[in-house]
Design a protein around this motif. Structure first.
Motif, PDB file in Angstrom:
ATOM      1  N   ARG B  67       0.827  -1.214   0.000  1.00 37.09           N
ATOM      2  CA  ARG B  67       0.000   0.000   0.000  1.00 37.09           C
ATOM      3  C   ARG B  67       0.855   1.254   0.000  1.00 37.09           C
ATOM      4  NH1 ARG B  67      -5.527  -1.516   3.049  1.00 37.09           N
ATOM      5  NH2 ARG B  67      -5.257  -3.764   3.072  1.00 37.09           N
ATOM      6  N   GLN B  68       1.966   1.193   0.659  1.00 30.81           N
ATOM      7  CA  GLN B  68       2.863   2.352   0.777  1.00 30.81           C
ATOM      8  C   GLN B  68       3.752   2.479  -0.461  1.00 30.81           C
ATOM      9  OE1 GLN B  68       2.603   4.538   3.274  1.00 30.81           O
ATOM     10  NE2 GLN B  68       4.320   4.397   4.655  1.00 30.81           N
ATOM     11  N   HIS B  69       3.707   1.504  -1.338  1.00 30.22           N
ATOM     12  CA  HIS B  69       4.575   1.476  -2.516  1.00 30.22           C
ATOM     13  C   HIS B  69       6.034   1.605  -2.099  1.00 30.22           C
ATOM     14  CE1 HIS B  69       0.992   1.744  -4.837  1.00 30.22           C
ATOM     15  NE2 HIS B  69       0.703   2.946  -4.395  1.00 30.22           N
ATOM     16  N   CYS B  70       6.431   0.805  -1.148  1.00 31.48           N
ATOM     17  CA  CYS B  70       7.835   0.863  -0.750  1.00 31.48           C
ATOM     18  C   CYS B  70       8.318  -0.557  -0.474  1.00 31.48           C
ATOM     19  CB  CYS B  70       8.015   1.735   0.491  1.00 31.48           C
ATOM     20  SG  CYS B  70       7.392   1.009   2.001  1.00 31.48           S
TER      21      CYS B  70
END
Lengths: 147, 147
Positions: B67-70
């Motif tokens: 979700r955080q794209h990390c």
DNA sequence: GATTGATTGTTCATTGGTGAACTATCGGAC
DNA sequence: GTCCGATAGTTCACCAATGAACAATCAATC
């Protein structure tokens, strides 16, 4: 390449604009950083080389910090890395014994030239992606945002 | 507050737009971060709290990373700090013994509410700074930039 | 049921930032 | 001349992010 992934905390329509904006900025930054990748430089490093190149002389580290709009300790570390890369040299200042000057090595001058070329290309590509009309409206919006 | 100072490597007119853009984004981000300052949260931390709050259940760390794209290691460390702050708890997953779940503590729920309020206020203030017309043109420019 | 391949989380090193604390030096004011 | 405050650079601890390497576990497939 250090992507700086955006969080998009909120969903609602109008407020979401703010996060779209930040997210777009991250995308642009990533694009520039990617363009520099083959040169082995980062935006942060290239900026230092650019200041040194445009000054055409060695600069005190605190001068670099002022131009970079960052704290001195950041420059200490950046110059540490640039020195390890062999792109910059530290030198004592003649007049002020507190001061440490940074100057470009020949390798640093070459890296600077190569980096600026790559950066300019990437910038042009990005600007071209905005049709003329949108560029000026973006500029207005920008100034509204920063004020 | 972690200002993310912009470098503005180049001077020329048209290409400078790119750096104005990045610089404006930094200013906006700094403003949001400043608004969160009194809550003791950062954008990164608030985003995690928000995902947990909107899911209304404990989430696996890899889920948060997605979700955080990390990357996952980033979430490991973020959750470490959130746990130290007492805002989040780690819990084992019943079904999958590889998985670690993060869940909000009561303090975390409160911090989330407070943080989201502060953030929404700041967002509204920023959006208001753009007169209606410029907001839509900015949106167009934005999509041109990200594509 | 054992092997093999993917997935999960952690650790570590590195980059790039901040801010506080410290040492050394410089400049004035006295 | 001495003292005292500002300035210069470094060091340290922290936040946020990346990517590589690793152990544990899961899921197939054979």
């Amino acid at each position: 390449m250090r992507k700086r992934s955006r969080k998009r905390v909120s969903r609602p329509a109008s407020e979401a604009l703010v996060f779209s904006f930040l997210s777009a900025a991250d995308a642009v930054e990533a694009r520039l950083e990617a363009a520099l990748d083959p040169t082995g430089l980062s935006l942060a490093k290239l900026a230092v080389l650019q200041f040194l190149a445009e000054a055409k002389e060695a600069l005190p580290l605190s001068d670099l910090a002022a131009r970079q709009h960052c704290v001195r300790s950041n420059i200490t570390q950046l110059v540490d890395r640039l020195e390890k890369d062999g792109l910059v040299r530290r030198r004592a200042a003649a007049d002020d014994r507190r001061s440490v000057l940074a100057e470009l090595t020949p390798a640093g001058q070459q890296a600077h030239a190569k980096g600026m070329r790559a950066l300019a290309d990437a910038q042009r590509a990005i600007v071209k992606a905005l049709k003329a009309g949108e560029a000026t409206s973006l500029q207005n919006a920008l100034s509204a945002l920063t004020s």
